[in-house]
Structure formats: C-alpha cells, structure tokens
Scaffold this active site. Structure first.
Site, mmCIF file in Angstrom:
data_model
loop_
_atom_site.group_PDB
_atom_site.id
_atom_site.type_symbol
_atom_site.label_atom_id
_atom_site.label_comp_id
_atom_site.label_asym_id
_atom_site.label_seq_id
_atom_site.Cartn_x
_atom_site.Cartn_y
_atom_site.Cartn_z
ATOM 1 N N LYS A 173 0.549 -0.903 0.290
ATOM 2 C CA LYS A 173 0.199 0.160 0.356
ATOM 3 C C LYS A 173 1.399 1.234 -0.255
ATOM 4 O O LYS A 173 1.099 1.386 0.804
ATOM 5 C CB LYS A 173 -0.856 -0.479 1.387
ATOM 6 C CG LYS A 173 -1.807 1.247 1.083
ATOM 7 C CD LYS A 173 -2.432 1.455 2.543
ATOM 8 C CE LYS A 173 -2.102 2.752 2.940
ATOM 9 N NZ LYS A 173 -2.145 4.013 2.461
ATOM 10 N N GLY A 226 6.607 5.748 7.883
ATOM 11 C CA GLY A 226 5.907 6.365 8.104
ATOM 12 C C GLY A 226 5.754 7.002 9.233
ATOM 13 O O GLY A 226 7.162 6.816 10.009
ATOM 14 N N THR A 228 6.017 8.012 13.634
ATOM 15 C CA THR A 228 6.091 6.387 14.817
ATOM 16 C C THR A 228 4.731 6.214 15.705
ATOM 17 O O THR A 228 4.244 5.379 16.090
ATOM 18 C CB THR A 228 6.339 7.911 15.562
ATOM 19 O OG1 THR A 228 7.835 7.940 15.388
ATOM 20 C CG2 THR A 228 6.978 7.049 17.720
ATOM 21 N N THR A 230 1.830 5.853 13.766
ATOM 22 C CA THR A 230 0.767 4.855 12.880
ATOM 23 C C THR A 230 1.692 3.680 13.418
ATOM 24 O O THR A 230 1.099 2.549 13.125
ATOM 25 C CB THR A 230 0.894 5.641 11.938
ATOM 26 O OG1 THR A 230 0.895 7.340 11.486
ATOM 27 C CG2 THR A 230 0.231 4.336 11.213
ATOM 28 N N GLU A 248 9.329 1.690 10.131
ATOM 29 C CA GLU A 248 10.671 2.879 10.369
ATOM 30 C C GLU A 248 10.311 4.298 10.278
ATOM 31 O O GLU A 248 9.636 4.338 9.655
ATOM 32 C CB GLU A 248 11.459 2.820 8.762
ATOM 33 C CG GLU A 248 11.782 1.502 8.122
ATOM 34 C CD GLU A 248 13.423 1.574 8.925
ATOM 35 O OE1 GLU A 248 13.997 2.426 9.779
ATOM 36 O OE2 GLU A 248 13.983 0.527 9.239
ATOM 37 N N CYS A 282 13.317 11.702 6.351
ATOM 38 C CA CYS A 282 13.069 11.953 8.221
ATOM 39 C C CYS A 282 14.309 11.631 8.296
ATOM 40 O O CYS A 282 14.849 12.179 9.487
ATOM 41 C CB CYS A 282 12.833 9.763 7.481
ATOM 42 S SG CYS A 282 13.828 8.965 6.663
ATOM 43 N N GLU A 384 8.504 16.238 15.954
ATOM 44 C CA GLU A 384 8.842 16.152 14.534
ATOM 45 C C GLU A 384 7.880 16.885 14.051
ATOM 46 O O GLU A 384 7.192 17.293 14.459
ATOM 47 C CB GLU A 384 8.584 15.031 13.915
ATOM 48 C CG GLU A 384 9.246 14.232 12.597
ATOM 49 C CD GLU A 384 9.023 13.024 11.863
ATOM 50 O OE1 GLU A 384 7.940 12.820 11.737
ATOM 51 O OE2 GLU A 384 9.727 12.752 11.048
HETATM 52 P P1 NAD Z 1 2.034 8.252 8.606
HETATM 53 O O1 NAD Z 1 1.974 7.080 9.132
HETATM 54 O O2 NAD Z 1 0.433 8.567 7.940
HETATM 55 O O3 NAD Z 1 1.248 7.392 7.014
HETATM 56 C C1 NAD Z 1 2.747 6.240 6.342
HETATM 57 C C2 NAD Z 1 1.685 4.536 6.071
HETATM 58 O O4 NAD Z 1 0.752 4.814 6.636
HETATM 59 C C3 NAD Z 1 1.181 5.362 5.123
HETATM 60 O O5 NAD Z 1 0.401 4.881 2.980
HETATM 61 C C4 NAD Z 1 -0.806 5.881 5.445
HETATM 62 O O6 NAD Z 1 -1.611 5.732 4.898
HETATM 63 C C5 NAD Z 1 -0.424 4.670 6.036
HETATM 64 N N1 NAD Z 1 -1.605 4.232 7.614
HETATM 65 C C6 NAD Z 1 -1.564 5.400 8.459
HETATM 66 N N2 NAD Z 1 -2.582 5.436 9.129
HETATM 67 C C7 NAD Z 1 -2.949 2.766 9.384
HETATM 68 C C8 NAD Z 1 -3.911 2.694 9.701
HETATM 69 N N3 NAD Z 1 -3.453 2.790 11.403
HETATM 70 N N4 NAD Z 1 -2.640 1.370 9.738
HETATM 71 C C9 NAD Z 1 -2.335 0.537 9.100
HETATM 72 N N5 NAD Z 1 -1.619 1.976 8.338
HETATM 73 C C10 NAD Z 1 -1.876 3.300 7.743
HETATM 74 O O7 NAD Z 1 3.017 8.386 7.378
HETATM 75 P P2 NAD Z 1 3.510 9.480 6.584
HETATM 76 O O8 NAD Z 1 2.733 10.726 6.995
HETATM 77 O O9 NAD Z 1 2.964 9.298 5.108
HETATM 78 O O10 NAD Z 1 4.524 9.965 6.301
HETATM 79 C C11 NAD Z 1 5.871 11.353 7.299
HETATM 80 C C12 NAD Z 1 6.236 10.236 8.330
HETATM 81 O O11 NAD Z 1 7.001 8.997 7.975
HETATM 82 C C13 NAD Z 1 7.447 10.835 9.030
HETATM 83 O O12 NAD Z 1 7.170 10.539 10.600
HETATM 84 C C14 NAD Z 1 8.704 10.652 8.674
HETATM 85 O O13 NAD Z 1 9.768 10.825 9.824
HETATM 86 C C15 NAD Z 1 8.547 8.816 8.714
HETATM 87 N N6 NAD Z 1 9.618 8.416 7.878
HETATM 88 C C16 NAD Z 1 10.232 7.708 8.430
HETATM 89 C C17 NAD Z 1 11.078 7.143 7.564
HETATM 90 C C18 NAD Z 1 12.503 6.472 7.970
HETATM 91 O O14 NAD Z 1 12.928 5.325 7.375
HETATM 92 N N7 NAD Z 1 12.322 5.801 8.913
HETATM 93 C C19 NAD Z 1 11.486 7.289 5.836
HETATM 94 C C20 NAD Z 1 10.323 8.159 5.644
HETATM 95 C C21 NAD Z 1 9.229 8.889 6.246
#
Ligand code: NAD
Length: 481
Positions: A173, A226, A228, A230, A248, A282, A384
């Site tokens: 997804k 994504g 923390t 989530t 991650e 990130c 963040e």
């Molecule tokens: P997010 O957590 O909102 O979404 C990430 C993914 O999870 C999306 O596909 C979203 O649809 C899905 N999702 C949302 N709610 C969910 C649920 N309840 N169950 C399962 N899946 C769900 O994150 P974002 O806003 O898309 O991305 C930004 C975040 O990602 C920032 O915190 C960033 O630091 C982090 N990030 C981390 C890394 C790493 O390698 N550590 C890399 C890139 C981004």
C-alpha cells in the site's frame, strides 16, 4: 480526471466499493486524479492472489526472480521521464530532485536486491566431533509493505524489492497522498510479465487499507515506514498476532557542527540536510547545534544563504524547494513556527507561506525557516516537524552537544562536522541513533543497515538485513555419528 486502479492478481481493477477520492497536486492545490477508496475486501482479494502465487514464486530459481526484478528496474529506467514527472507532480518536489534522487533510487532498489539475492548465503556452524548446523532461510509467505509520501517510489520499492527477491508474495500500500508512481509501477509489472499475484498494490486510506493489512492473519510480516504514532497502532495490532515487524518511523535528527570543521563543505551540505525535499526527509537534520566559537559566523552565512533559496513550482529548473505535500501538512508545519515563537524563539528567516503567481497561487509553499533562541528541550526542538524548518542552538563542548542531541524520544540519524578524527569516533559511538554521517549527509550504500533506535523504529532495512527480515531462519543439525 484520471482514475487510478488497484493491481490485484496481475490485473488493474476498480476498488470493490466503486468509490474514489481526490488526489491533490500540491503545487497548484487542486485535484488532478482519483484514488481508489479500497477497503478490507480489496485486501482480502489481494491476499488471496498472493497466497495462490506463493508456491510458484518461492520455488522459482532465485536467478529467475532476479531476472524479473531486473526487467522491472530496466523498464522504469526506460520510462524515467514519465516517472520523474509523475513523482514531482504528485508530491510537489522539484522535478530535478525526483530525477536525481527518487526515481534513480527506485531503479537501484530493484537492481540491488535482484543481484543481492544471488549472493545471499545462509550460515553454517560446525561442531567439532559432533556434526554441523546449517541454517535454511525460507521466504515467509505473504508479506505486507506500507509506505509514506515523502519519497514515494523510493521507499515503496525499498520494501517490495527485498521481499520479492527473497521469494515472498507482496500486498503493498503506497501513501494515499502520493499514489501515482506506485500505480505506474503496476503498469510496469504488467509490461514485464511479472506472474499474477506476486505483487499486489492496493490504494486507499491508512485506516482502511493499512489497517486491513495489519489485521490479516495470512500476512505474516509487515514492513512499515511512516509516522511513529502510526507505527504504534500497527504494532499494537500485529505484535499480538506474532507477525514479524520492521518499523521505520519518525526522526528529529541533530546536525552537530564543531569549530574545527571544513566550514564551506559543512555550509553547503547543511543547506541540503536542512531543506532537501522541503525538509521532508526522515534523515534531515532539523536541530542544528553549532559550537560557540563559530556560532555567529555560521548564523550569518547560513541565514544569508537560506534567505536566497528559490521556492518555486516543481518544474522550474531553478527551484531549490518545491511545494510541501499537502494543505494539512503545510498548516502543521506553520503551526510549529507559531509554537516556536510562543516558546521564545526568533525567526531569523522564512516562517511563512509563499504565494506563487498564476496557476500555482493555491499551491502549498513554505519559505525555508531558521529559528534560534529556543531551549533544547522545548516542544519545537523535541517534536518532529518534517518540513523546511530548522533550529540553531549553540553548544560548549562534546558533552553539551551529546546531551542535547540525545535528548529526544527519536534516534534515527545524526550528522557530525569535525576534522578531529578521535572526536568523530567518540561522537559516533555515543550518539543514540542508527545512522551517523561524519562530514557528510545522506551518503547511502544500499548494503548498510538502515533504521533507527528508540521511537524511530524497530529493525533495520538494507542489504542482507532486509533479506534476513523477509526470510524465516530454520536451523538444521546433522550428527556426525
Ligand atoms: P503516516 O504514518 O501517516 O503514513 C504512512 C503510511 O501508513 C501511509 O501509507 C498511510 O496510509 C498508512 N497508515 C496510516 N494509518 C494507518 C493505520 N492505522 N494502519 C496502517 N497503515 C496506516 O506517515 P506519513 O505522514 O505518510 O509519512 C511521514 C512520516 O514518515 C514521518 O514521521 C517520517 O519521519 C516518517 N518516515 C520515516 C522514514 C524512516 O526510514 N525512518 C522514512 C520516511 C518517512
């Protein structure tokens, strides 16, 4: 408006609900395509097709799996311009960046794991006089991959590629905020004849589609990148089901600059580590700690450079920064600037929305922002922000810098600028995080372990770490007697 489709069992299909929601172009603030509003029923279909494909895919010689993945990589390469334009339009990032970073990296991810699997050996442990242990590394089965919007195809393929190489079938997804290049990837998979069911891509909201992936009992491992919060929700569902989890998550990375650094190199790299991809990486160093001796010199030079940054529409070849990804995200980032002021910070440059002209006047642009005068432990310096906002803070010595750098709940990466080799090693050792760059930033070797500690995640991606995650070890002992 173009309607995206799910990719299930080798076919592009409508969501079972028949419903769609809008995909917004952040550079213009307008909808430009429609995203399937999928739900559990679509995930059920995807899981079923992956389950059926698994015996065939996992039993193919790894060389054959590798060939399919090389074909995917080459086909993305051939369609490079289309992928670059799509990524930039969907995310708001400058086309130049998508063309130098995002799409080349997605191509490399498939190529890297297509070849890594050919060199992936399992362990054996000989016991003198008794016999030998060898470890089988079997693919897990059906695995789930969930990715964010900041580096859409780059991070999506970073998960899918090792999962497929190791012999798993995948239900994936992409973020609903940036689904376009994942959709193009499904087209590429069809073009290269990837067997049906091996990879399934389901679009939709996290709370529906992501949630269904977390809960599906047939999905035995989940690789998630994504936020923390989530990650916590997914772990809460998946951990009691004993699924393997790679998480991650967020970061609040320190960029520590000592008096003795190479100033010019540090300054130009700090521009990138602060504002590349509008600060939505990130690994960006959003907390800049500068040793007292060069604090004023740094502040003057950095602020002057930042103030000259060109914030522009993504296809402008001279854009340093494009649009941030969405209106809610823009509002969130700007709310942190307000918070910083309330917490006693001074905005040295930026801090506001940029209004471009003409068709881009409704786009989500923020001027790169530098703030000083904040306590290291205030909310602005602990939470963040994930946008083009950095803080600068002076420090006395190594101990002072380490105390502030290690003070957040996060532990993803850190950057250190010094020409003292012993200090570089000491700092690398004592920083609580998964990745340290000395006199550099975001230099990536795909063989190295990638990931964070504390609230930045669990597990590591990259190289053989990823192949280990996507396989189940089974030890076999054979007696000598
Ligand atoms: P997010 O957590 O909102 O979404 C990430 C993914 O999870 C999306 O596909 C979203 O649809 C899905 N999702 C949302 N709610 C969910 C649920 N309840 N169950 C399962 N899946 C769900 O994150 P974002 O806003 O898309 O991305 C930004 C975040 O990602 C920032 O915190 C960033 O630091 C982090 N990030 C981390 C890394 C790493 O390698 N550590 C890399 C890139 C981004």
């Amino acid at each position: 408006m173009k309607k995206l489709q799910n990719y299930i069992n080798g076919e592009l299909v409508e969501p079972i609900s028949g419903d769609y929601f809008e995909n917004i172009d952040p550079s213009r603030g307008k909808a430009y395509s429609l995203i399937p509003d999928s739900d559990k029923r679509d995930i059920d279909a995807a899981v079923e097709s992956a389950r059926k494909a698994f015996p065939m895919w996992s039993n193919l010689p790894k060389e054959t799996r590798s060939e399919y993945m090389m074909k995917i990589s080459l086909r993305i390469q051939e369609r490079m311009d289309e992928f670059v334009a799509a990524e930039s339009l969907d995310n708001g990032k400058p086309e130049k960046l998508a063309g130098h970073v995002d799409i080349p990296r997605a191509i490399s991810n498939f190529k890297f794991f297509a070849t890594a699997i050919l060199h992936y050996a399992s362990e054996s442990h000989y016991m003198e006089g008794l016999g030998v242990n060898y470890t089988l590394r079997k693919p897990i089965g059906v695995v789930g991959c969930i990715s964010p919007w900041n580096l859409p195809l780059y991070l999506f393929s970073w998960k899918i590629a090792p999962a497929l190489a190791a012999g798993n079938c995948v239900v994936a997804k992409p973020s609903e905020i940036t689904p376009m290049t994942a959709y193009l990837l499904s087209d590429v998979c069809k073009e290269v004849g990837l067997p049906e069911g091996v990879l399934n891509i389901v679009h939709g909201l996290g709370a529906k589609v992501g949630d269904a992936i977390s809960r599906d009992p047939e999905i035995k491992a989940i690789s998630f990148t994504g936020g923390t919060s989530t990650g916590k929700i997914i772990a809460g569902i998946a951990a009691p089901m004993f699924k393997k989890l790679s998480l991650e998550l967020g970061g609040k990375n320190p960029n520590i600059i000592f008096d003795d650094c190479d100033f010019d190199k540090m300054l130009s790299t700090t521009m990138r580590s602060s504002f590349a991809n509008q600060g939505q990486i990130c690994l960006c160093g959003s907390r800049i700690f500068v040793q007292e001796g060069i604090y004023e010199k740094f502040k003057e030079a950095f602020v002057a450079k930042v103030a000259k940054s060109n914030v522009s529409y993504p296809t402008d070849p001279n854009a340093h920064l494009g649009a941030v990804v969405s209106k809610p995200h823009m509002e969130k980032v700007l709310s942190y600037v307000e918070l910083a002021k309330e917490e006693g910070g001074t905005v040295l440059t930026g801090g506001e929305r940029v209004q471009l002209e003409g068709e881009y006047s409704e786009g989500f642009y923020i001027r790169p922002t530098v703030i000083e005068g904040l306590a290291y432990d205030c909310r602005t310096n602990q939470e963040e922000i994930f946008g083009p906002v950095v803080t600068i803070t002076p420090f006395k010595d190594e101990a002072d810098a380490l105390m502030m750098a290690n003070s957040t709940q996060y532990g993803l990466s850190a950057t250190v600028w010094t020409n003292d080799l012993n200090r570089a090693h000491r700092m690398a050792d004592l920083l609580n995080c998964g990745i340290v760059w000395i006199n550099s930033w975001l230099v990536r070797d795909l063989r190295t372990p990638f990931g964070g500690t504390k609230a930045s995640g669990v597990g590591r991606e990259g190289g053989f770490e990823a192949l280990r995650f996507f396989t189940e070890p089974k030890n076999v002992f054979i007696s000598n007697e």
